[in-house]
Design an enzyme around this catalytic site. Structure first.
Site: not given
Ligand code: ITT
Length: 191
Positions: A7, A65, A144, A169
């Site tokens: 990640t 994701d 968040d 989640h």
């Molecule tokens: P990866 O390198 O793991 O892909 P990422 O930050 O792009 O990291 P995601 O694609 O899983 O992570 O998440 C997409 C967006 O959704 C992320 O940029 C956050 O803005 C939001 N998000 C994901 N999980 C969250 C959480 O637990 N709380 C708040 N926002 C979250």
């Protein structure tokens, strides 16, 4: 046992690491930007994203994701969560929700666990809740400060790491992954 988490998001890593410690699993961070496809479902995109790891390391690893799906906005930002967070941000989401009384939303998290030899297992979890009327709290990341999970009256950003993990989640997803590893890998059953 050691498992890698690929990640670019250190906050996601910290949350997941805390959950897997309960299962005696040491989560190692591999900060690497995997490519993401544009798809209508998180499950479809995680398979594509997760499979790239096969070429990077020959170890147990996880790719995850997540996205925020807002019911009155027909699931927006959903699979576009990352882009929308970086562009209009949480203030933009609150603006879109102005005068909308139905605040229902859910977070979906999908996980790809690679079990070596190109075998993998998928996990999916959802947590329902509501979008707050204003920004609340300064912990966590992303959306968040505007998401209140069902069963609490706090936003994720008003919770510390353990409390967010109890409700979130990602907490649910990584407990499922931890159980799976405990029952199928640590205890020596074939997978
Ligand atoms: P990866 O390198 O793991 O892909 P990422 O930050 O792009 O990291 P995601 O694609 O899983 O992570 O998440 C997409 C967006 O959704 C992320 O940029 C956050 O803005 C939001 N998000 C994901 N999980 C969250 C959480 O637990 N709380 C708040 N926002 C979250």
């Amino acid at each position: 046992m050691k498992v890698f988490f690929i990640t670019t998001n250190i906050n996601k890593y910290k949350e997941a690491k805390q959950v897997l410690e309960e299962y005696n699993i040491k989560l190692m961070l591999l900060k690497y930007p995997l490519m993401e496809i544009q798809s209508k479902s998180l499950v479809e995109s995680i398979i594509w994203k997760g499979a790239q790891g096969f070429k990077i390391l020959d170890e147990y690893y996880i790719v995850e994701d997540a996205g925020l799906f807002i019911k009155p906005l027909k699931g927006f930002p959903g699979v576009y969560s990352s882009y929308i967070y970086k562009t209009i941000g949480i203030n933009g989401i609150l603006k879109l929700m102005d005068n909308i009384s139905n605040r229902e939303a859910y977070f979906e998290a999908v996980g790809f666990l690679s079990l070596k030899n190109n075998i993998f297992k998928l996990f999916v979890e959802r947590v329902h809740g509501i979008i707050s009327n204003e920004i609340r709290g300064d912990r966590g990341f992303g959306f968040d400060p505007i998401f209140i999970p069902r069963g609490s009256n706090k936003t994720y950003a008003e919770m510390d790491l353990s409390e967010k993990n109890r409700f979130s989640h990602r907490g649910k997803l990584f407990r499922k992954i931890g159980e799976y590893i405990k029952n199928n890998i640590l205890h020596g059953k074939s997978i």
